[in-house]
Design a protein around this motif. Structure first.
Motif, mmCIF file in Angstrom:
data_model
loop_
_atom_site.group_PDB
_atom_site.id
_atom_site.type_symbol
_atom_site.label_atom_id
_atom_site.label_comp_id
_atom_site.label_asym_id
_atom_site.label_seq_id
_atom_site.Cartn_x
_atom_site.Cartn_y
_atom_site.Cartn_z
ATOM 1 N N UNK A 24 59.793 10.439 -2.343
ATOM 2 C CA UNK A 24 58.369 10.699 -1.842
ATOM 3 C C UNK A 24 57.725 9.425 -2.230
ATOM 4 N N UNK A 25 57.500 9.293 -3.604
ATOM 5 C CA UNK A 25 56.435 8.527 -3.938
ATOM 6 C C UNK A 25 56.734 7.254 -3.503
ATOM 7 N N UNK A 26 57.722 6.592 -3.589
ATOM 8 C CA UNK A 26 58.318 5.226 -3.231
ATOM 9 C C UNK A 26 57.940 5.032 -1.694
ATOM 10 N N UNK A 27 58.223 6.168 -0.920
ATOM 11 C CA UNK A 27 57.917 5.910 0.603
ATOM 12 C C UNK A 27 56.429 6.009 0.803
ATOM 13 N N UNK A 28 55.480 6.833 0.116
ATOM 14 C CA UNK A 28 54.105 6.734 0.148
ATOM 15 C C UNK A 28 53.664 5.514 -0.195
ATOM 16 N N UNK A 29 53.988 5.144 -1.270
ATOM 17 C CA UNK A 29 53.333 3.942 -1.699
ATOM 18 C C UNK A 29 53.762 2.533 -0.826
ATOM 19 N N UNK A 30 54.968 2.665 -0.298
ATOM 20 C CA UNK A 30 55.150 1.556 0.418
ATOM 21 C C UNK A 30 54.585 1.650 1.768
ATOM 22 N N UNK A 31 54.340 2.832 2.250
ATOM 23 C CA UNK A 31 53.656 2.824 3.596
ATOM 24 C C UNK A 31 52.070 2.945 3.437
ATOM 25 N N UNK A 32 51.850 3.412 2.629
ATOM 26 C CA UNK A 32 50.054 3.518 2.482
ATOM 27 C C UNK A 32 49.684 2.302 1.910
ATOM 28 N N UNK A 33 50.583 1.546 0.793
ATOM 29 C CA UNK A 33 50.293 0.444 0.161
ATOM 30 C C UNK A 33 50.150 -0.982 0.990
ATOM 31 N N UNK A 34 50.656 -0.892 2.169
ATOM 32 C CA UNK A 34 50.890 -2.024 3.252
ATOM 33 C C UNK A 34 51.992 -2.594 3.115
ATOM 34 N N UNK A 35 53.041 -1.614 3.388
ATOM 35 C CA UNK A 35 54.486 -1.938 3.414
ATOM 36 C C UNK A 35 55.088 -2.786 2.145
ATOM 37 N N UNK A 36 54.688 -2.390 1.113
ATOM 38 C CA UNK A 36 55.282 -2.858 -0.193
ATOM 39 C C UNK A 36 56.856 -2.627 -0.152
ATOM 40 N N UNK A 37 57.561 -3.552 -0.533
ATOM 41 C CA UNK A 37 58.867 -3.424 -0.524
ATOM 42 C C UNK A 37 59.357 -2.230 -1.498
ATOM 43 N N UNK A 38 60.111 -1.237 -0.970
ATOM 44 C CA UNK A 38 60.398 -0.199 -1.843
ATOM 45 C C UNK A 38 60.929 -0.309 -3.089
ATOM 46 N N UNK A 39 61.662 -1.772 -3.053
ATOM 47 C CA UNK A 39 62.652 -1.828 -4.549
ATOM 48 C C UNK A 39 61.568 -2.354 -5.552
ATOM 49 N N UNK A 40 60.203 -2.418 -5.366
ATOM 50 C CA UNK A 40 59.421 -2.688 -6.326
ATOM 51 C C UNK A 40 58.851 -1.479 -6.904
ATOM 52 N N UNK A 41 58.951 -0.257 -6.179
ATOM 53 C CA UNK A 41 58.235 1.026 -6.854
ATOM 54 C C UNK A 41 58.976 1.363 -7.855
ATOM 55 N N UNK A 42 58.398 1.917 -8.972
ATOM 56 C CA UNK A 42 59.119 2.441 -10.174
ATOM 57 C C UNK A 42 58.610 3.725 -10.516
ATOM 58 N N UNK A 43 59.388 4.857 -10.953
ATOM 59 C CA UNK A 43 58.907 6.404 -10.938
ATOM 60 C C UNK A 43 59.707 6.456 -12.485
#
Length: 143
Positions: A24-43
């Motif tokens: 969820x967090x990865x998807x939210x950040x990618x979608x709401x952050x302006x299509x940020x590549x999901x591989x950059x999101x760290x949890x």
């Protein structure tokens, strides 16, 4: 890379719940952050031992979850508001708890360095990742 630290009571989240929160967090950040590549999101998950967190002199409920997102500056207030609302909603759903148990924070990082390089401005990630040495990209699966 955006770093989301999830803090909860030790043993509260099952591996399935953690994976759902990560997704969820990865998807939210990618979608709401302006299509940020999901591989950059760290949890990251931090689990607190019993008796180590209090609010108003009271031990916090076992179902409490804090999500603290440290992201690059440049996102609008509307984007950040959408992020915290969706994180609160989707994480509470993953845990099967009322949204009032999930507290979400978004904080801007003015300048960060990761993978041996200073992070680019939002929208410049592709060229930045391509400039990272192959051995480093392989280590973290950056493709």
């Amino acid at each position: 890379m955006p770093t989301y630290t999830c803090t909860c009571s030790a043993g509260r989240l099952s591996p399935t719940e953690k994976q759902s929160i990560v997704n969820s967090i990865t998807k939210v950040h990618s979608e709401e952050g302006g299509n940020v590549p999901q591989y950059l999101v760290q949890v990251v998950f931090n689990e607190l031992a019993p008796g180590n967190h209090f609010i108003n002199k009271r031990l916090v409920p076992k179902d409490q979850l804090w999500v603290n997102g440290l992201i690059r500056a440049g996102r609008s207030d509307a984007q950040k508001t959408a992020m915290v609302k969706r994180i609160m909603s989707e994480c509470s759903e993953a845990m099967g708890v009322d949204p009032s148990f999930v507290w979400a924070y978004i904080c801007d990082a003015e300048k960060t360095a990761e993978f041996g390089s200073v992070l680019p401005e939002p929208g410049q990630e592709k060229a930045w990742v391509e400039a990272i040495p192959k051995e480093v990209r392989d280590r973290y699966g950056l493709y």
